[in-house]
Design a protein around this motif. Structure first.
Motif, PDB file in Angstrom:
ATOM      1  N   UNK A   3      39.924 -24.508 -15.789  1.00  0.00           N
ATOM      2  CA  UNK A   3      38.852 -23.600 -16.187  1.00  0.00           C
ATOM      3  C   UNK A   3      38.992 -22.203 -15.589  1.00  0.00           C
ATOM      4  N   UNK A   4      40.153 -21.916 -15.001  1.00  0.00           N
ATOM      5  CA  UNK A   4      40.373 -20.595 -14.415  1.00  0.00           C
ATOM      6  C   UNK A   4      40.832 -19.626 -15.502  1.00  0.00           C
ATOM      7  N   UNK A   5      40.299 -18.415 -15.447  1.00  0.00           N
ATOM      8  CA  UNK A   5      40.650 -17.390 -16.423  1.00  0.00           C
ATOM      9  C   UNK A   5      42.099 -16.943 -16.281  1.00  0.00           C
ATOM     10  N   UNK A   6      42.559 -16.236 -17.278  1.00  0.00           N
ATOM     11  CA  UNK A   6      43.914 -15.690 -17.263  1.00  0.00           C
ATOM     12  C   UNK A   6      44.126 -14.856 -16.003  1.00  0.00           C
ATOM     13  N   UNK A   7      45.256 -15.069 -15.333  1.00  0.00           N
ATOM     14  CA  UNK A   7      45.661 -14.350 -14.131  1.00  0.00           C
ATOM     15  C   UNK A   7      44.757 -14.657 -12.938  1.00  0.00           C
ATOM     16  N   UNK A   8      44.051 -15.788 -12.998  1.00  0.00           N
ATOM     17  CA  UNK A   8      43.164 -16.164 -11.908  1.00  0.00           C
ATOM     18  C   UNK A   8      43.873 -16.861 -10.768  1.00  0.00           C
ATOM     19  N   UNK A   9      43.127 -17.118  -9.705  1.00  0.00           N
ATOM     20  CA  UNK A   9      43.697 -17.660  -8.465  1.00  0.00           C
ATOM     21  C   UNK A   9      42.826 -18.794  -7.957  1.00  0.00           C
ATOM     22  N   UNK A  10      43.477 -19.868  -7.504  1.00  0.00           N
ATOM     23  CA  UNK A  10      42.796 -20.944  -6.782  1.00  0.00           C
ATOM     24  C   UNK A  10      43.425 -21.084  -5.407  1.00  0.00           C
ATOM     25  N   UNK A  11      42.599 -21.243  -4.384  1.00  0.00           N
ATOM     26  CA  UNK A  11      43.107 -21.588  -3.058  1.00  0.00           C
ATOM     27  C   UNK A  11      42.728 -23.027  -2.757  1.00  0.00           C
ATOM     28  N   UNK A  20      47.894 -18.752 -13.944  1.00  0.00           N
ATOM     29  CA  UNK A  20      47.082 -19.146 -12.792  1.00  0.00           C
ATOM     30  C   UNK A  20      47.970 -19.362 -11.574  1.00  0.00           C
ATOM     31  N   UNK A  21      47.484 -18.972 -10.411  1.00  0.00           N
ATOM     32  CA  UNK A  21      48.211 -19.159  -9.166  1.00  0.00           C
ATOM     33  C   UNK A  21      47.430 -20.092  -8.246  1.00  0.00           C
ATOM     34  N   UNK A  22      48.104 -21.051  -7.656  1.00  0.00           N
ATOM     35  CA  UNK A  22      47.509 -21.985  -6.687  1.00  0.00           C
ATOM     36  C   UNK A  22      48.115 -21.692  -5.326  1.00  0.00           C
ATOM     37  N   UNK A  23      47.274 -21.341  -4.366  1.00  0.00           N
ATOM     38  CA  UNK A  23      47.737 -20.891  -3.054  1.00  0.00           C
ATOM     39  C   UNK A  23      47.191 -21.813  -1.968  1.00  0.00           C
ATOM     40  N   UNK A  24      48.084 -22.349  -1.168  1.00  0.00           N
ATOM     41  CA  UNK A  24      47.672 -23.200  -0.052  1.00  0.00           C
ATOM     42  C   UNK A  24      47.208 -22.374   1.138  1.00  0.00           C
ATOM     43  N   UNK A  25      46.184 -22.885   1.823  1.00  0.00           N
ATOM     44  CA  UNK A  25      45.621 -22.208   2.996  1.00  0.00           C
ATOM     45  C   UNK A  25      45.777 -23.102   4.213  1.00  0.00           C
ATOM     46  N   UNK A  64      45.129 -10.844  -4.261  1.00  0.00           N
ATOM     47  CA  UNK A  64      45.737 -11.132  -5.559  1.00  0.00           C
ATOM     48  C   UNK A  64      44.925 -10.567  -6.722  1.00  0.00           C
ATOM     49  N   UNK A  65      44.114  -9.563  -6.418  1.00  0.00           N
ATOM     50  CA  UNK A  65      43.455  -8.797  -7.469  1.00  0.00           C
ATOM     51  C   UNK A  65      42.160  -9.364  -7.996  1.00  0.00           C
ATOM     52  N   UNK A  66      41.611 -10.399  -7.354  1.00  0.00           N
ATOM     53  CA  UNK A  66      40.334 -10.959  -7.796  1.00  0.00           C
ATOM     54  C   UNK A  66      39.219 -10.212  -7.067  1.00  0.00           C
ATOM     55  N   UNK A  67      38.539  -9.331  -7.765  1.00  0.00           N
ATOM     56  CA  UNK A  67      37.537  -8.475  -7.124  1.00  0.00           C
ATOM     57  C   UNK A  67      36.148  -8.602  -7.730  1.00  0.00           C
TER      58      UNK A  67
END
Length: 324
Positions: A231-239, A261-266, A142-145
């Motif tokens: 506290x996640x930056x713009x366009x950030x991702x949490x799993x 922000x996107x929240x993704x289940x694992x 998702x582009x977090x590098x």
């Protein structure tokens, strides 16, 4: 054969210990694996207490992970002598698991050992490592590098391995933990900074906080996840992959609609065999860490009972490796 067995005495009363049990007999499309290593996970500890959300079939052998060598095969996919592993599916839940000298399993659960990694290393990673790898993959896909990544529950199995993988990949890892005495451990596996849980797990009414983290790998749920999202930056991702703090969290839509922000289940249990295989190949190559031995506590079948007490009391650090 020897196995760690959970037996039901009566309603809500269980006993555990190492016993001699019958060696499994194969049906079609199954393999018999001579266990080399297994591991301990939070789900194993719950199973050992008779938690009905995990296990309802007793007597029962715990162990949701296993690595070993195929001893017998009624499968066209695997031959005697193949080095293999299994994580997840129903193994160790209502199907007898890896805390035994032999296990049988459907061939659709089994993965051949990747190159450049040993059976021992596979089980230091285990389900925790697979979950960490799937989580890191979601950030990358998702582009977090680059940037700061918050890892919650950082001294646990998933947390520790996530910290180490992210550090290897060049991220600035911020480790969140309630264990103040493990700061040196977290830094030794790659954490740049440690935030103590008591300073973070503070429920407040702010809809959002200061943008800080490029991404979050959350292993605990509850209010900690709710505060991290703010506290996640713009366009950030949490799993999200765990619930040791709580399965419930109260949040609002602002991080999602104002910062994208996107929240993704694992889920590493029922993930497809193809997805698991791809993640294990990553673990054996790009994600392979050089701090693995710092994570491991190696034990025998006879030491599982005490280790479960440590896990359930939230005193465990890193990974328990069970050698058979």
């Amino acid at each position: 054969m020897k196995a760690f067995v959970v037996e039901k005495i009566k309603d809500k009363e269980f006993t555990t210990g190492v016993k001699e049990v019958e060696k499994p007999i194969l049906s079609e499309h199954e393999v018999l694996i001579k266990t080399s290593y297994s591991s301990l996970n939070y789900k194993d500890a719950l199973s050992s207490t008779g938690n009905p959300g995990v296990t309802i079939v007793f007597p029962h052998i715990t162990g949701i992970d296993v690595s070993g060598i195929v001893a017998e095969s009624k499968s066209n996919l695997f031959a005697v002598g193949d080095e293999v592993l299994i994580t997840g599916y129903d193994l160790g839940m209502n199907t007898n698991g890896g805390h035994s000298e032999f296990i049988k399993a459907p061939d659709t659960w089994v993965i051949k050992k990747p190159d450049n990694i040993s059976l021992r290393e596979l089980m230091i990673y285990g389900t925790a490592g697979l979950t960490a790898a799937l989580s890191v993959n979601e950030l990358l896909n998702n582009g977090i590098t680059s940037g700061e990544i918050l890892v919650t529950g950082a001294t646990g199995g998933v947390g520790s391995i996530s910290v180490a993988i992210l550090s290897k990949l060049g991220f600035d890892v911020i480790a969140l933990s309630g264990k103040e005495d493990q700061i040196d451990y977290l830094k030794s596996i790659g954490a740049k900074e440690i935030i103590l849980r008591k300073d973070f797990d503070i429920e407040n009414k702010r809809p959002m906080g200061r943008e800080r983290f490029s991404g979050v790998i959350d292993t605990v749920g509850g209010n900690i996840l709710a505060e991290a999202l703010k506290q996640i930056k713009y366009d950030g991702v949490a799993t999200c992959c765990g619930l040791t703090a709580s399965p419930v969290f109260n949040t609002n839509v602002f991080p999602f609609i104002l910062r994208g922000v996107r929240l993704i289940g694992i889920d590493s249990v029922e993930a497809s065999l193809a997805k698991k295989t791809q993640a294990w190949e990553k673990i054996a190559s790009d994600f392979k860490i050089n701090t693995l031995e710092k994570l491991v506590n190696e034990i025998s079948l006879n030491e599982i009972q005490q280790a479960y007490k440590e896990i359930l009391a939230a005193k465990a650090v890193g990974r328990y490796l069970v050698k058979l």
